[in-house]
Structures are given as C-alpha cells and as structure tokens.
Design a protein around this motif. Sequence first.
Motif, short mmCIF file in Angstrom:
data_model
loop_
_atom_site.label_atom_id
_atom_site.label_comp_id
_atom_site.label_asym_id
_atom_site.label_seq_id
_atom_site.Cartn_x
_atom_site.Cartn_y
_atom_site.Cartn_z
N SER A 105 62.84 -9.37 19.22
CA SER A 105 61.87 -10.29 18.99
C SER A 105 60.89 -10.29 19.25
N GLU A 106 60.42 -9.47 19.52
CA GLU A 106 59.05 -9.30 20.38
C GLU A 106 58.80 -9.84 21.32
N ASN A 107 59.49 -10.94 22.07
CA ASN A 107 59.50 -11.36 23.42
C ASN A 107 59.68 -10.86 24.95
N TRP A 108 58.49 -10.52 25.52
CA TRP A 108 58.77 -9.74 26.30
C TRP A 108 59.04 -10.22 27.47
N HIS A 109 60.06 -9.94 29.32
CA HIS A 109 60.04 -10.39 29.67
C HIS A 109 60.13 -10.20 30.95
N LYS A 110 59.25 -10.15 31.87
CA LYS A 110 59.32 -9.34 32.89
C LYS A 110 60.94 -9.96 33.95
N GLY A 111 61.52 -8.54 34.53
CA GLY A 111 62.64 -9.23 35.40
C GLY A 111 61.81 -9.06 36.71
N ILE A 112 62.89 -10.07 37.36
CA ILE A 112 63.42 -10.20 38.57
C ILE A 112 64.06 -9.11 39.17
N HIS A 113 64.52 -8.22 38.10
CA HIS A 113 65.35 -6.82 39.13
C HIS A 113 64.77 -6.29 39.89
N LYS A 114 65.00 -5.22 41.01
CA LYS A 114 64.31 -4.50 41.23
C LYS A 114 64.85 -2.98 40.10
N PRO A 115 63.39 -2.05 40.01
CA PRO A 115 63.34 -1.22 38.46
C PRO A 115 63.39 -0.50 39.28
N ILE A 116 64.15 0.74 38.16
CA ILE A 116 65.10 2.11 39.01
C ILE A 116 63.17 2.95 38.96
N ILE A 117 62.71 3.22 37.98
CA ILE A 117 61.65 3.82 37.64
C ILE A 117 60.00 2.70 37.19
N THR A 118 58.97 3.32 36.97
CA THR A 118 57.69 2.83 36.52
C THR A 118 57.55 2.76 35.80
N ARG A 119 56.94 2.33 35.33
CA ARG A 119 56.49 2.38 33.69
C ARG A 119 55.55 3.91 32.86
N GLU A 120 55.26 4.30 34.05
CA GLU A 120 53.86 6.03 33.99
C GLU A 120 55.40 6.49 33.61
N GLU A 121 56.91 6.91 35.16
CA GLU A 121 57.88 7.58 34.64
C GLU A 121 58.75 7.63 33.09
N TYR A 122 58.59 5.72 32.39
CA TYR A 122 59.24 5.84 31.30
C TYR A 122 58.68 7.11 30.44
N ASP A 123 57.61 6.31 30.11
CA ASP A 123 56.17 7.10 29.17
C ASP A 123 56.56 8.77 29.09
N ARG A 124 55.94 8.73 30.20
CA ARG A 124 56.87 10.77 30.41
C ARG A 124 58.60 10.40 30.06
N ILE A 125 59.08 10.45 29.90
CA ILE A 125 60.21 10.72 29.26
C ILE A 125 60.62 10.59 27.89
N GLN A 126 59.71 9.36 27.48
CA GLN A 126 59.57 8.88 25.99
C GLN A 126 59.23 10.40 25.57
N PHE A 127 57.75 10.31 26.31
CA PHE A 127 56.95 11.73 25.47
C PHE A 127 58.26 13.13 25.82
N LEU A 128 59.57 13.32 27.02
CA LEU A 128 60.26 14.08 26.93
C LEU A 128 60.95 14.41 26.37
N LEU A 129 61.22 12.76 24.89
CA LEU A 129 62.75 13.21 24.72
C LEU A 129 61.78 13.19 23.33
N GLY A 130 60.60 13.04 22.92
CA GLY A 130 59.69 13.24 21.70
C GLY A 130 59.61 11.97 20.82
N ARG A 131 59.75 10.94 21.63
CA ARG A 131 59.94 9.67 20.84
C ARG A 131 58.17 9.33 21.21
N ARG A 132 57.87 7.92 19.88
CA ARG A 132 56.40 7.77 20.06
C ARG A 132 56.37 6.34 20.27
N SER A 133 55.43 5.98 21.08
CA SER A 133 55.70 4.35 21.31
C SER A 133 55.24 3.52 20.15
N GLN A 134 55.11 3.72 19.18
CA GLN A 134 54.66 3.26 18.00
C GLN A 134 55.57 3.59 17.08
#
Length: 168
Positions: free
Chosen positions: A124-153
């Motif tokens: 739905s493209e409705n993104w929500h900020k969760g109140i749970h404790k995150p395991i990683i940061t957004r920068e780490e997530y983006d780095r993992i996506q790069f390592l996996l060969g995925r693109r953001s768009q």
Amino acid sequence: WMLQLALSQSQYESAKKGRDVKRGLEQKAKMGIYPAPAPLGYTNDKHGEKGYKTIHTDPERFDIVRKMFDLMLTGKYSPPRILEMATKEWGLRMPNGKPLSRSNIYLILTRPFYYGEFEYPVGSENWHKGIHKPIITREEYDRIQFLLGRRSQPRVQKRDITYRGPIR
C-alpha cells in the motif's frame, strides 16, 4: 422468508466484523505496533491489554539474528553460509522448532522491519515507524541490500520479445 432474513443478518454481522478487524489493525499500525506475528528475533506480547499488545525482543534469538546481520555486513559471508553457521554452530531454530530455510535467511536480510519500519497493508506504500527495538540501522540495511545486489528502486525492463502476445 424467515430463513432469508436470518441469512442476511448473519452476512451483515460477518461483514461488520471484518470491517472492525481491518480498522483495528490499521489503528494499531498507526500507533507503531506491528499488526502481525513477530518476525524471527522478536516475540509477541501475550499478556498486554487487548489492542495494545506490542512486540518485544526474543532473549533467545535476538542476539543470534544480530550476529547474522553483522556477518553479512562484513561482506565475507554469503547468506547460505550464514544460514549454515546459524543453524549448525549456533543452534538457531524457528519458534516452532524447525530449522531456518534458505528463503528465510533472505527474508530476514531484506525485511525493513529489522531497522524499525514496516509497511501496512503490504503493497500500500503506507510506511509506519515501529515502536519496537530495531536490530540494525537504516544505513546497515542499505549496505546489506547493496551487498545482496538489490536496488532501492526497481528497474523497468522494456524489451520486445518475439512471439509474445497475440500474433499479428
């Protein structure tokens, strides 16, 4: 006539309950509470007030999932190798006792929930900020996506394929 009246009443009540549940889940998402079963590394709150049950870290699996992310961030390990280490060396299992599958490791590494955001309803493209404790940061997530060969768009692929569609 009485049967038709009874059936229409039950159909109305069923549809009303469906709308109420959908509205409740959307409200829960707006509050930052993930309205679905908790992913690996987290547990659902079983003792909270109805409608306000949150997601907590799983003391047994949270640190192991973080180690999996750390190994992926080094760039030296592939997801299948991380899966092998997690299941054989660290003894990681799903909450139902079964070992992780290969698709689960990719789901874990590509799921935005782990950096603190989630999409509800999915697609739905409705993104929500969760109140749970995150395991990683957004920068780490983006780095993992790069390592996996995925693109953001996603890329749009335009190709003319012969014999595709009706033949003219």
